[in-house]
Motif scaffolding. Structure first.
Motif, PDB file in Angstrom:
ATOM      1  N   ILE A 296      23.786  37.380  48.818  1.00 37.66           N
ATOM      2  CA  ILE A 296      25.193  37.118  48.609  1.00 37.66           C
ATOM      3  C   ILE A 296      25.985  38.064  49.278  1.00 37.66           C
ATOM      4  CG2 ILE A 296      27.402  37.271  46.544  1.00 37.66           C
ATOM      5  CD1 ILE A 296      24.544  36.825  44.480  1.00 37.66           C
ATOM      6  N   ARG A 297      25.766  38.781  49.676  1.00 39.01           N
ATOM      7  CA  ARG A 297      26.104  39.368  50.554  1.00 39.01           C
ATOM      8  C   ARG A 297      26.956  39.208  51.794  1.00 39.01           C
ATOM      9  NH1 ARG A 297      26.567  45.466  50.163  1.00 39.01           N
ATOM     10  NH2 ARG A 297      27.536  45.334  52.523  1.00 39.01           N
ATOM     11  N   LEU A 298      25.212  38.038  52.578  1.00 43.79           N
ATOM     12  CA  LEU A 298      25.590  38.053  53.701  1.00 43.79           C
ATOM     13  C   LEU A 298      25.855  36.426  53.856  1.00 43.79           C
ATOM     14  CD1 LEU A 298      23.727  37.593  57.011  1.00 43.79           C
ATOM     15  CD2 LEU A 298      22.264  36.110  55.686  1.00 43.79           C
ATOM     16  N   LEU A 299      26.627  36.034  52.649  1.00 44.47           N
ATOM     17  CA  LEU A 299      27.176  34.686  52.343  1.00 44.47           C
ATOM     18  C   LEU A 299      28.451  35.158  52.282  1.00 44.47           C
ATOM     19  CD1 LEU A 299      27.354  31.562  52.024  1.00 44.47           C
ATOM     20  CD2 LEU A 299      27.020  32.102  49.023  1.00 44.47           C
ATOM     21  N   PHE A 300      29.397  36.108  52.112  1.00 47.84           N
ATOM     22  CA  PHE A 300      30.879  36.269  51.916  1.00 47.84           C
ATOM     23  C   PHE A 300      30.566  37.297  52.767  1.00 47.84           C
ATOM     24  CE2 PHE A 300      29.767  34.868  47.393  1.00 47.84           C
ATOM     25  CZ  PHE A 300      31.429  33.802  47.272  1.00 47.84           C
ATOM     26  N   ARG A 301      29.524  39.273  53.517  1.00 48.77           N
ATOM     27  CA  ARG A 301      29.972  39.010  54.874  1.00 48.77           C
ATOM     28  C   ARG A 301      30.582  40.670  53.912  1.00 48.77           C
ATOM     29  NH1 ARG A 301      28.892  37.482  59.878  1.00 48.77           N
ATOM     30  NH2 ARG A 301      27.162  35.962  59.352  1.00 48.77           N
ATOM     31  N   LYS A 302      30.687  40.786  52.725  1.00 42.99           N
ATOM     32  CA  LYS A 302      31.222  42.193  52.448  1.00 42.99           C
ATOM     33  C   LYS A 302      30.792  42.552  50.984  1.00 42.99           C
ATOM     34  CE  LYS A 302      35.738  40.167  52.061  1.00 42.99           C
ATOM     35  NZ  LYS A 302      36.801  39.707  52.017  1.00 42.99           N
ATOM     36  N   ARG A 303      31.077  43.208  50.095  1.00 39.79           N
ATOM     37  CA  ARG A 303      30.653  43.605  48.295  1.00 39.79           C
ATOM     38  C   ARG A 303      31.154  43.166  47.622  1.00 39.79           C
ATOM     39  NH1 ARG A 303      31.802  50.201  49.068  1.00 39.79           N
ATOM     40  NH2 ARG A 303      33.600  49.003  50.506  1.00 39.79           N
ATOM     41  N   ILE A 304      29.866  42.137  46.114  1.00 38.50           N
ATOM     42  CA  ILE A 304      30.427  41.290  45.254  1.00 38.50           C
ATOM     43  C   ILE A 304      32.125  42.147  45.128  1.00 38.50           C
ATOM     44  CG2 ILE A 304      30.005  40.479  43.478  1.00 38.50           C
ATOM     45  CD1 ILE A 304      27.189  40.900  43.962  1.00 38.50           C
ATOM     46  N   GLY A 305      32.105  44.042  44.543  1.00 36.24           N
ATOM     47  CA  GLY A 305      33.054  43.164  44.190  1.00 36.24           C
ATOM     48  C   GLY A 305      34.437  43.169  44.739  1.00 36.24           C
ATOM     49  N   ALA A 306      34.447  43.706  46.147  1.00 35.40           N
ATOM     50  CA  ALA A 306      35.299  43.480  47.388  1.00 35.40           C
ATOM     51  C   ALA A 306      35.477  41.702  47.352  1.00 35.40           C
ATOM     52  CB  ALA A 306      35.245  43.731  48.334  1.00 35.40           C
ATOM     53  N   VAL A 307      34.649  40.982  46.426  1.00 34.01           N
ATOM     54  CA  VAL A 307      34.991  39.232  46.787  1.00 34.01           C
ATOM     55  C   VAL A 307      35.515  39.505  45.392  1.00 34.01           C
ATOM     56  CG1 VAL A 307      34.279  36.874  46.435  1.00 34.01           C
ATOM     57  CG2 VAL A 307      32.738  38.987  48.152  1.00 34.01           C
ATOM     58  N   ILE A 308      35.064  39.858  44.212  1.00 31.30           N
ATOM     59  CA  ILE A 308      36.112  39.528  43.055  1.00 31.30           C
ATOM     60  C   ILE A 308      37.432  40.550  42.512  1.00 31.30           C
ATOM     61  CG2 ILE A 308      35.905  39.280  40.661  1.00 31.30           C
ATOM     62  CD1 ILE A 308      32.478  39.900  41.122  1.00 31.30           C
ATOM     63  N   HIS A 309      37.666  41.193  43.601  1.00 24.96           N
ATOM     64  CA  HIS A 309      38.938  41.960  42.966  1.00 24.96           C
ATOM     65  C   HIS A 309      40.086  40.802  43.794  1.00 24.96           C
ATOM     66  CE1 HIS A 309      41.329  45.664  43.327  1.00 24.96           C
ATOM     67  NE2 HIS A 309      41.920  44.641  44.434  1.00 24.96           N
ATOM     68  N   PRO A 310      40.130  40.540  44.692  1.00 24.43           N
ATOM     69  CA  PRO A 310      41.562  39.784  44.625  1.00 24.43           C
ATOM     70  C   PRO A 310      41.720  38.237  43.580  1.00 24.43           C
ATOM     71  CG  PRO A 310      39.794  39.723  46.737  1.00 24.43           C
ATOM     72  CD  PRO A 310      39.209  40.500  46.107  1.00 24.43           C
ATOM     73  N   LEU A 311      40.519  38.219  43.342  1.00 17.21           N
ATOM     74  CA  LEU A 311      41.466  37.735  41.744  1.00 17.21           C
ATOM     75  C   LEU A 311      41.819  37.767  41.366  1.00 17.21           C
ATOM     76  CD1 LEU A 311      38.019  35.681  41.913  1.00 17.21           C
ATOM     77  CD2 LEU A 311      39.764  34.309  43.101  1.00 17.21           C
ATOM     78  N   MET A 312      41.812  39.533  40.076  1.00 15.09           N
ATOM     79  CA  MET A 312      42.308  40.146  39.827  1.00 15.09           C
ATOM     80  C   MET A 312      43.994  40.587  39.956  1.00 15.09           C
ATOM     81  SD  MET A 312      39.188  39.923  38.041  1.00 15.09           S
ATOM     82  CE  MET A 312      39.351  41.210  36.666  1.00 15.09           C
ATOM     83  N   GLY A 313      43.879  39.798  40.825  1.00 23.06           N
ATOM     84  CA  GLY A 313      45.474  40.356  40.974  1.00 23.06           C
ATOM     85  C   GLY A 313      46.781  40.033  40.328  1.00 23.06           C
ATOM     86  N   ASP A 314      46.793  38.954  39.403  1.00 22.17           N
ATOM     87  CA  ASP A 314      47.301  38.852  39.053  1.00 22.17           C
ATOM     88  C   ASP A 314      47.803  38.612  37.067  1.00 22.17           C
ATOM     89  OD1 ASP A 314      49.113  37.358  40.880  1.00 22.17           O
ATOM     90  OD2 ASP A 314      48.000  35.205  40.677  1.00 22.17           O
ATOM     91  N   ILE A 315      46.323  39.758  37.284  1.00 23.05           N
ATOM     92  CA  ILE A 315      46.031  40.120  35.624  1.00 23.05           C
ATOM     93  C   ILE A 315      46.791  41.834  35.481  1.00 23.05           C
ATOM     94  CG2 ILE A 315      44.147  41.115  34.150  1.00 23.05           C
ATOM     95  CD1 ILE A 315      44.759  37.793  34.711  1.00 23.05           C
ATOM     96  N   ASP A 316      47.120  41.973  33.839  1.00 26.27           N
ATOM     97  CA  ASP A 316      47.631  42.854  33.920  1.00 26.27           C
ATOM     98  C   ASP A 316      45.903  44.038  33.263  1.00 26.27           C
ATOM     99  OD1 ASP A 316      49.675  45.446  32.810  1.00 26.27           O
ATOM    100  OD2 ASP A 316      50.240  44.209  31.835  1.00 26.27           O
ATOM    101  N   PRO A 317      46.191  45.744  34.036  1.00 24.58           N
ATOM    102  CA  PRO A 317      44.873  45.961  33.842  1.00 24.58           C
ATOM    103  C   PRO A 317      45.188  46.177  32.685  1.00 24.58           C
ATOM    104  CG  PRO A 317      46.284  47.233  35.513  1.00 24.58           C
ATOM    105  CD  PRO A 317      47.197  45.944  35.178  1.00 24.58           C
ATOM    106  N   ASP A 318      46.626  46.728  31.917  1.00 24.62           N
ATOM    107  CA  ASP A 318      46.721  47.586  30.331  1.00 24.62           C
ATOM    108  C   ASP A 318      45.983  46.360  29.467  1.00 24.62           C
ATOM    109  OD1 ASP A 318      47.552  49.808  31.163  1.00 24.62           O
ATOM    110  OD2 ASP A 318      49.432  48.773  31.229  1.00 24.62           O
TER     111      ASP A 318
END
Length: 419
Positions: A296-318
């Motif tokens: 998975i790391r080889l496929l995305f060339r970054k950590r899994i968390g770093a892949v998922i984090h941008p998808l969460m931008g529109d979500i209110d953390p509260d």
């Protein structure tokens, strides 16, 4: 076709519906960025499709549960396969309730994979209907197991929301000491989930290949009168034996990649013929999970968390913080009734005592004390946000050890569940 056979078909249908629902939730969230239409309309349309699909999966799962109950004549929670399948169904029930309250499709993108993993994990165990031992032939078994599992299911939803919160607020581009520490532990949490996926995958791969190995262990004990008592136990492996049972000989062992004998022997302090097999399973899980994580790391060339984090931008953390807390707050009294009160009533009926310090009882108490502390810190100390989410994530790890580790590793009165 018997009811039990029909229940198996319903279970398979539920599994695939859960998989499709997860994919639809991914389309709901990720598709907004690439949709040519109005993102709001896109989310509304696909969230309805996702929820309907997951609900159909739950209906199929309920069909499995009740048809197996009718076909076997006993509630299907008496062994690890049946209990884990019930837990998966309970998580779906908890998710459906929470989703109906908050209407957050992103929760499905994290809760559905958890359900899929639980259901797939259940399939690792023998699926035959097993007769109940006398201690389990009680109405209190039904009440105790079902309510405890339902409480744990709400904890699972709280875990999913808590992990989502951490993925939302932890910035993987920051380089400060605190940021790196948070990045490491979030990534470690995801790595642990990948290990579980690796374990399930490796079991099914070798099971499909028909791999087998059998070992015989000679046990000699001396009683208080100085008399020797010898016995022979047999351990069957479905994974290539990197570790064999202590003081055992191989009766049969399929060759794998040129390996025709075990590499190591389990240490003497690991009691029981199955101790080596369990250690062997852990080693294979780490190997398979680490390889999968590396791919998975080889496929995305970054950590899994770093892949998922941008998808969460529109979500209110509260909102995620609130969902995590509410799910745990709902689950806590249900878990209290099932895992403690009803469990003690059943223990008194089955074994003539309310409490006996059995490992499963001790860890159920530890789990209850942990979530009591969580609610205390949340309500009295004002622990919210990141600290509360970490507690939710760690708490579910405690629950998983209570469910899996105690049943499969530590011997006790509840060891029947590991059969």
């Amino acid at each position: 076709m018997s009811y039990v056979d029909f229940s198996s078909d319903a279970f398979i249908a539920a599994f695939f519906l859960y998989c499709f629902a997860f994919l639809f939730y991914v389309v709901t969230i990720a598709g907004k960025k690439w949709s040519n239409r109005d993102p709001i309309k896109h989310e509304q349309r696909w969230s309805r499709i996702s929820f309907v699909t997951s609900t159909l999966g739950l209906i199929a799962h309920l069909t499995f549960f009740f048809t197996r109950w009718i076909g076997s004549g006993q509630i299907p929670t008496s062994n690890m396969y049946e209990f884990i399948t019930f837990l998966g169904m309970a998580i779906m029930i908890a998710f459906t309730i929470v989703y109906a309250i908050y209407r957050k499709p992103l929760l499905g993108m994290f809760a559905l994979p958890l359900v899929v993993l639980v259901v797939a994990y259940a399939s690792v165990f023998p699926q035959e209907v097993q007769p109940l031992i006398p201690a389990l032939s009680s109405i209190w078994l039904k009440v105790h197991v079902t309510t405890a599992a339902l409480g744990e299911a709400f904890f699972a939803v709280g875990f999913a929301a808590g992990l989502m919160y951490l993925l939302r607020v932890v910035d993987f581009k920051q380089t400060s000491k605190e940021a790196k520490r948070d990045q490491f532990w979030v990534e470690f949490s995801l790595y642990t989930i990948v290990l579980v996926i690796g374990f399930i995958a490796i079991v099914f791969i070798f099971r499909g290949a028909g791999y087998q190995a059998t070992f015989t262990q000679e046990n000699v004990t001396i009683d208080s009168k100085g008399v020797d008592h010898s016995s022979t136990d047999t351990a069957e492996y479905t994974l290539p034996p990197i570790v064999k049972p202590y003081n055992s000989t191989a009766d049969h062992m399929d060759s794998f990649l040129g390996m025709d004998k075990p590499l190591f022997e389990a240490p003497s302090w690991m009691k029981g013929v199955n101790a080596g097999r369990k250690l062997n399973t852990v080693i294979w899980s780490v190997i398979a999970g680490s390889i999968l994580y590396g791919l998975i790391r080889l496929l995305f060339r970054k950590r899994i968390g770093a892949v998922i984090h941008p998808l969460m931008g529109d979500i209110d953390p509260d909102d995620l913080d609130e969902i995590s807390y509410r799910a745990i707050a709902i689950g806590f009294p249900v878990f209290t009734l099932g895992a403690l009160i009803f469990a003690m009533i059943w223990a008194n009926i089955a074994w003539g005592r309310f409490w006996g310090w059995d490992p499963k009882e001790v860890w159920a108490l530890i789990s209850w004390l942990y979530y009591s502390a969580y609610l205390h810190f949340r309500l009295s100390r004002g622990w919210q946000g990141k600290r509360s989410s970490w507690l939710a994530v760690i708490g579910f790890v405690v629950i998983l050890f209570t469910l899996v580790g105690v049943n499969l590793v530590i011997a006790g009165l509840h060891s029947y569940a590991g059969v």
